[in-house]
Write a protein that holds these residues in place. Structure first.
Motif, PDB file in Angstrom:
ATOM      1  N   PRO A 254       1.523   5.132   1.812  1.00 39.05           N
ATOM      2  CA  PRO A 254       2.405   3.983   2.048  1.00 39.05           C
ATOM      3  C   PRO A 254       3.635   4.393   2.859  1.00 39.05           C
ATOM      4  CG  PRO A 254       2.631   4.750  -0.197  1.00 39.05           C
ATOM      5  CD  PRO A 254       1.558   5.576   0.438  1.00 39.05           C
ATOM      6  N   ARG A 255       4.053   3.533   3.762  1.00 37.18           N
ATOM      7  CA  ARG A 255       5.244   3.780   4.571  1.00 37.18           C
ATOM      8  C   ARG A 255       6.126   2.546   4.537  1.00 37.18           C
ATOM      9  NH1 ARG A 255       2.710   6.633   9.961  1.00 37.18           N
ATOM     10  NH2 ARG A 255       1.788   8.387   8.870  1.00 37.18           N
ATOM     11  N   VAL A 256       7.424   2.757   4.518  1.00 39.68           N
ATOM     12  CA  VAL A 256       8.376   1.650   4.525  1.00 39.68           C
ATOM     13  C   VAL A 256       9.235   1.788   5.777  1.00 39.68           C
ATOM     14  CG1 VAL A 256      10.274   0.530   3.308  1.00 39.68           C
ATOM     15  CG2 VAL A 256       8.408   1.566   2.009  1.00 39.68           C
ATOM     16  N   PRO A 257       8.952   0.978   6.821  1.00 43.37           N
ATOM     17  CA  PRO A 257       9.745   1.078   8.050  1.00 43.37           C
ATOM     18  C   PRO A 257      11.149   0.495   7.852  1.00 43.37           C
ATOM     19  CG  PRO A 257       8.044  -0.599   8.289  1.00 43.37           C
ATOM     20  CD  PRO A 257       7.855   0.027   6.950  1.00 43.37           C
ATOM     21  N   LEU A 258      12.142   1.231   8.327  1.00 43.01           N
ATOM     22  CA  LEU A 258      13.533   0.809   8.265  1.00 43.01           C
ATOM     23  C   LEU A 258      14.107   0.759   9.670  1.00 43.01           C
ATOM     24  CD1 LEU A 258      14.722   3.129   5.350  1.00 43.01           C
ATOM     25  CD2 LEU A 258      13.963   0.759   5.167  1.00 43.01           C
ATOM     26  N   ASP A 259      15.063  -0.127   9.892  1.00 48.33           N
ATOM     27  CA  ASP A 259      15.776  -0.180  11.155  1.00 48.33           C
ATOM     28  C   ASP A 259      16.525   1.141  11.329  1.00 48.33           C
ATOM     29  OD1 ASP A 259      18.456  -0.684  12.668  1.00 48.33           O
ATOM     30  OD2 ASP A 259      17.162  -2.361  13.260  1.00 48.33           O
ATOM     31  N   ARG A 260      16.406   1.792  12.463  1.00 44.61           N
ATOM     32  CA  ARG A 260      17.020   3.114  12.683  1.00 44.61           C
ATOM     33  C   ARG A 260      18.544   3.087  12.678  1.00 44.61           C
ATOM     34  NH1 ARG A 260      13.271   6.525  16.810  1.00 44.61           N
ATOM     35  NH2 ARG A 260      11.306   5.998  15.818  1.00 44.61           N
TER      36      ARG A 260
ATOM     37  N   ARG B  16       3.769  -0.621   5.429  1.00 43.35           N
ATOM     38  CA  ARG B  16       2.556  -0.231   6.151  1.00 43.35           C
ATOM     39  C   ARG B  16       1.822   0.803   5.306  1.00 43.35           C
ATOM     40  NH1 ARG B  16       3.634   1.567  12.036  1.00 43.35           N
ATOM     41  NH2 ARG B  16       3.661  -0.672  12.266  1.00 43.35           N
ATOM     42  N   SER B  17       0.503   0.741   5.313  1.00 41.96           N
ATOM     43  CA  SER B  17      -0.327   1.711   4.619  1.00 41.96           C
ATOM     44  C   SER B  17      -1.271   2.320   5.651  1.00 41.96           C
ATOM     45  CB  SER B  17      -1.121   1.031   3.506  1.00 41.96           C
ATOM     46  OG  SER B  17      -1.925   1.954   2.824  1.00 41.96           O
TER      47      SER B  17
ATOM     48  N   ILE C 252      -4.264   1.991  10.417  1.00 38.29           N
ATOM     49  CA  ILE C 252      -3.350   1.165   9.634  1.00 38.29           C
ATOM     50  C   ILE C 252      -4.204   0.208   8.815  1.00 38.29           C
ATOM     51  CG2 ILE C 252      -1.540  -0.590   9.704  1.00 38.29           C
ATOM     52  CD1 ILE C 252      -0.623   0.730  12.356  1.00 38.29           C
ATOM     53  N   GLN C 253      -4.043   0.260   7.476  1.00 39.99           N
ATOM     54  CA  GLN C 253      -4.851  -0.570   6.601  1.00 39.99           C
ATOM     55  C   GLN C 253      -4.112  -1.829   6.163  1.00 39.99           C
ATOM     56  OE1 GLN C 253      -5.818   2.855   3.966  1.00 39.99           O
ATOM     57  NE2 GLN C 253      -7.903   2.183   4.363  1.00 39.99           N
ATOM     58  N   ILE C 254      -2.831  -1.732   5.969  1.00 39.75           N
ATOM     59  CA  ILE C 254      -2.004  -2.881   5.590  1.00 39.75           C
ATOM     60  C   ILE C 254      -0.728  -2.817   6.409  1.00 39.75           C
ATOM     61  CG2 ILE C 254      -0.689  -3.984   3.740  1.00 39.75           C
ATOM     62  CD1 ILE C 254      -2.622  -2.687   1.757  1.00 39.75           C
TER      63      ILE C 254
END
Length: 61
Positions: free
Chosen positions: A5-11, A20-21, A42-44
């Motif tokens: 699992p990944r959680v994208p954040l504004d830089r 995103r998974s 990318i799955q999700i």
């Protein structure tokens, strides 16, 4: 575990943008035949389109 699992954040602001998974290894699933998921697929993927503060529960922006 087959996905990371990944959680994208504004830089700049570190604002939560979604989630995103991503598959961490190749695997084959057998649901109605063979289906292969390649490593890195990318799955999700979800994206936050709008956020804010409202005055009451159920109110929309």
């Amino acid at each position: 575990m087959t996905a990371h699992p990944r959680v994208p954040l504004d830089r700049r602001t570190y604002t939560y943008l979604g989630e995103r998974s991503v598959a961490i290894k190749k695997r084959t699933l057998r649901v109605d035949g063979s289906w292969t998921v390649k490593k890195g697929t990318i799955q999700i993927s979800t994206a936050r389109m709008k956020s804010g503060i409202v005055d009451r529960a159920g109110q929309r922006l």
